[in-house]
Motif scaffolding. Structure first.
Motif, PDB file in Angstrom:
ATOM      1  N   GLU A 185       0.828  -1.210   0.000  1.00  0.00           N
ATOM      2  CA  GLU A 185       0.000   0.000   0.000  1.00  0.00           C
ATOM      3  C   GLU A 185       0.860   1.257   0.000  1.00  0.00           C
ATOM      4  O   GLU A 185       0.556   2.232  -0.703  1.00  0.00           O
ATOM      5  CB  GLU A 185      -0.928  -0.003   1.217  1.00  0.00           C
ATOM      6  N   LEU A 186       1.950   1.232   0.749  1.00  0.00           N
ATOM      7  CA  LEU A 186       2.845   2.392   0.768  1.00  0.00           C
ATOM      8  C   LEU A 186       3.481   2.602  -0.606  1.00  0.00           C
ATOM      9  O   LEU A 186       3.636   3.749  -1.060  1.00  0.00           O
ATOM     10  CB  LEU A 186       3.921   2.207   1.823  1.00  0.00           C
ATOM     11  N   ALA A 187       3.856   1.503  -1.264  1.00  0.00           N
ATOM     12  CA  ALA A 187       4.462   1.610  -2.591  1.00  0.00           C
ATOM     13  C   ALA A 187       3.471   2.192  -3.595  1.00  0.00           C
ATOM     14  O   ALA A 187       3.835   3.048  -4.418  1.00  0.00           O
ATOM     15  CB  ALA A 187       4.955   0.239  -3.055  1.00  0.00           C
ATOM     16  N   MET A 188       2.235   1.759  -3.542  1.00  0.00           N
ATOM     17  CA  MET A 188       1.228   2.295  -4.454  1.00  0.00           C
ATOM     18  C   MET A 188       0.974   3.777  -4.168  1.00  0.00           C
ATOM     19  O   MET A 188       0.767   4.572  -5.088  1.00  0.00           O
ATOM     20  CB  MET A 188      -0.070   1.485  -4.335  1.00  0.00           C
ATOM     21  N   ASP A 189       1.009   4.148  -2.896  1.00  0.00           N
ATOM     22  CA  ASP A 189       0.862   5.567  -2.546  1.00  0.00           C
ATOM     23  C   ASP A 189       2.018   6.386  -3.112  1.00  0.00           C
ATOM     24  O   ASP A 189       1.830   7.503  -3.603  1.00  0.00           O
ATOM     25  CB  ASP A 189       0.801   5.744  -1.028  1.00  0.00           C
ATOM     26  N   LEU A 190       3.236   5.838  -3.024  1.00  0.00           N
ATOM     27  CA  LEU A 190       4.391   6.560  -3.551  1.00  0.00           C
ATOM     28  C   LEU A 190       4.280   6.751  -5.057  1.00  0.00           C
ATOM     29  O   LEU A 190       4.608   7.827  -5.587  1.00  0.00           O
ATOM     30  CB  LEU A 190       5.683   5.798  -3.217  1.00  0.00           C
ATOM     31  N   LEU A 191       3.794   5.738  -5.749  1.00  0.00           N
ATOM     32  CA  LEU A 191       3.621   5.864  -7.194  1.00  0.00           C
ATOM     33  C   LEU A 191       2.543   6.883  -7.552  1.00  0.00           C
ATOM     34  O   LEU A 191       2.573   7.475  -8.624  1.00  0.00           O
ATOM     35  CB  LEU A 191       3.282   4.500  -7.807  1.00  0.00           C
ATOM     36  N   GLY A 192       1.610   7.077  -6.636  1.00  0.00           N
ATOM     37  CA  GLY A 192       0.519   8.002  -6.929  1.00  0.00           C
ATOM     38  C   GLY A 192       0.761   9.415  -6.469  1.00  0.00           C
ATOM     39  O   GLY A 192       0.047  10.337  -6.886  1.00  0.00           O
ATOM     40  N   THR A 193       1.778   9.645  -5.619  1.00  0.00           N
ATOM     41  CA  THR A 193       1.973  10.977  -5.063  1.00  0.00           C
ATOM     42  C   THR A 193       2.680  11.897  -6.033  1.00  0.00           C
ATOM     43  O   THR A 193       3.484  11.468  -6.853  1.00  0.00           O
ATOM     44  CB  THR A 193       2.781  10.907  -3.748  1.00  0.00           C
TER      45      THR A 193
END
Length: 423
Positions: A42-50
Motif C-alpha cells: 500500500e505504501l508503494a502504491m501511494d508513492l507511485l501516486g503521489t
C-alpha cells in the motif's frame, strides 16, 4: 554585483533546503503514525501516486526503512508484488504500439513508451531520490540475486534493476580515487573486508600493500555512495614482470623507488557490491589506472596482471588431460586458457574472459605462483600474466568480441601445444 547575487542565492538555497528538511522530518513522523497498519504494498502504491516532493520523500524513506527490517519471507512477498503487480500489461503495450504504428506522433509514442516500462522502474526511481536510497536499492538487489535460484519468476525484476543501475552507475558518474595508508579508516576497513583475490590478514598486511612508495591502490566510487568502493585494484610497481604473488606480498621484500620501476602489476581486482553484479566497472578502471600511471610515471613499459586461474582444477577434474603430474601444471594451464571454451565459443575461465575482453593478451603462465590455500584449490598454485599492450588493446578486443580469438604469446602457445600432442 554578480558575486553578491550568487551569495544571496546561496543563502536562499540553504534556508530553502533547511526548511524543506525540517518539514520533511515532521511529515515523516506524522505519516509514520498514520501508516502503522498499512502494508508495504500500500505504501508503494501511494508513492507511485503521489506528486508532492515532501510527501514522496517521506514515503520513500518509510518504504526503504521498513524493507530493511523485513524477514526473508516478507522480502520474498515484496518481490512477488513487484513481479506480478508492477510489471507491464501486455495488452496495453500491444494497443499503444498499434496506435503508434497507425499514427506516429509525440503523444502516441509517449503512450507506448509509458506502457512498455514496468511501474516498478518508476518506483525504484522514486525510492532513489532520497539520501541513502541508492545504497539501499543496491542492497535490495543483493537480496534479490540470492533469491533467484529458488524464485526464477523474479528474473524480470532483476532485468529492471540492472537496466536502471547500468545508467546510474555508468562511467560518467564514477570517481576514481587513490586509496592509501592515509585514507579514512572506514575505507581501509572495507578494503580488508572486500578483498576477494588475496585475503588481507591484518592491518600490517594492509599497510604493506598501501604504504610503500612502490605500491598503489585505486577504487571507483559513486557520489551517492561516497564511502563505499564499488571496485578497487591493487598495483605493484616492479622491475620486470613478476611470476609469484608470494614475492609481491612478501614482508621482507626490497622496496624500490617508483621512478626505477618499468612494470605496473595489477595483482588484485575486487568487486565490492554484490548488488551491482553484472554492472561492468573493471574495464574502465584498468584503462583509467593505466592512463594515470602512464602520465605520472612515463618510464613504465609494461602493464600486466598477475591473475588467478579460478576454474582450472574444476575443468581438469572434469574434462582435462589424464595426468596428475605437477610438472605439467604450467602446460595444462596454458592449454586450458587457450582451448577450454563454453558453448558460445568464449573461454571457460571468467578471469580470462574479463581480461581478454578488455584487449589484453595471455603473456606467460607460472607454476607455484600462489601457494595459498585458495590458490592451490583453484589451480595448484598456477597463475597467469595478462599483458595490456597499449598499442594492441583495441585490435585484441575486436578480435576477441568478433570471433572469440584468444591472443597469446608464442611461449604460451608452445606450452599448450605440448599438452595437445599428449592428449
Amino acid at each position: 554585483m554578480v558575486a553578491e547575487c550568487r551569495h544571496g542565492n546561496t543563502h536562499v538555497s540553504f534556508f530553502s533546503d533547511l526548511i524543506s528538511t525540517v518539514f520533511e522530518r515532521r511529515y515523516r513522523r506524522a505519516l509514520s503514525d498514520q501508516a502503522d497498519g498499512r502494508s508495504l504494498r500500500e505504501l508503494a502504491m501511494d508513492l507511485l501516486g503521489t506528486r508532492g516532493e515532501v510527501s514522496g520523500s517521506a514515503l520513500a524513506h518509510m518504504i526503504l526503512d521498513r524493507y530493511a527490517a523485513m524477514s526473508t519471507d516478507d522480502k520474498i512477498a515484496f518481490f512477488d508484488f513487484l513481479t506480478h503487480d508492477l510489471g507491464i500489461v501486455a495488452e496495453d503495450v500491444q494497443m499503444t504500439l498499434h496506435a503508434y504504428q497507425n499514427v506516429p506522433s509525440k503523444d502516441s509514442y509517449r503512450a507506448f513508451a509509458a506502457a512498455s516500462e514496468p511501474r516498478r522502474q518508476e518506483l525504484a526511481r522514486r525510492l532513489n531520490q532520497v539520501p541513502g536510497g541508492t545504497a539501499q536499492l543496491v542492497a535490495m538487489r543483493r537480496d534479490l540475486l540470492r533469491m533467484l535460484a529458488d524464485h526464477p519468476a523474479f528474473a524480470p525484476v532483476d532485468v529492471d534493476f540492472k537496466h536502471l543501475f547500468s545508467s546510474w552507475f555508468n562511467r560518467g558518474f564514477l570517481v576514481l580515487r587513490p586509496i592509501n595508508w592515509s585514507s579514512p579508516a572506514e575505507i581501509l576497513e572495507k578494503i580488508i573486508a572486500y578483498e576477494a583475490v588475496h585475503a588481507i590478514d591484518s592491518w600490517d598486511d594492509l599497510r604493506r600493500r598501501l604504504q610503500p612508495a612502490d605500491r598503489r591502490c585505486f577504487g571507483f566510487f559513486h557520489p551517492a555512495m561516497a564511502d563505499e568502493p564499488l571496485i578497487f585494484v591493487e598495483v605493484a610497481l616492479t622491475r620486470g614482470i613478476p611470476n609469484s604473488v608470494q614475492d609481491l606480498l612478501a614482508d621482507a621484500r626490497t622496496e624500490i623507488e617508483p621512478e626505477d620501476a618499468d612494470t605496473a602489476v595489477f595483482y588484485s581486482i575486487s568487486n565490492c557490491q554484490a548488488g551491482l553484479a553484472g554492472i561492468s566497472f573493471g574495464n574502465s578502471l584498468i584503462k583509467q589506472v593505466v592512463s594515470d600511471l602512464s602520465r605520472d610515471l612515463p618510464q613504465l613499459k609494461n602493464f600486466v596482471t598477475l591473475s588467478p586461474i579460478p576454474g582450472l582444477n574444476k575443468w581438469r577434474e572434469a574434462t582435462g588431460p589424464e595426468t596428475t603430474a605437477t610438472d605439467q601444471d604450467q602446460a595444462i594451464a596454458a592449454f586450458y586458457l587457450l582451448e577450454a571454451k563454453r558453448a558460445d565459443g568464449l573461454p571457460v575461465d571468467p578471469v580470462a574472459r574479463f581480461h581478454l575482453g578488455n584487449g589484453a593478451m595471455i603473456h606467460a603462465v607460472h607454476a607455484h605462483a600462489d601457494l595459498s590455500e585458495n590458490g592451490m584449490k583453484q589451480s595448484n598454485g598456477t597463475m597467469v600474466n595478462y599483458l595490456y599492450d597499449l598499442s594492441q588493446i583495441a585490435k585484441n578486443h575486436e578480435q576477441f568480441v568478433s570471433d572469440g580469438s584468444v591472443i597469446a604469446s608464442t611461449e604460451v602457445r608452445t606450452l599448450a601445444a605440448t599438452v595437445h600432442r599428449e592428449k
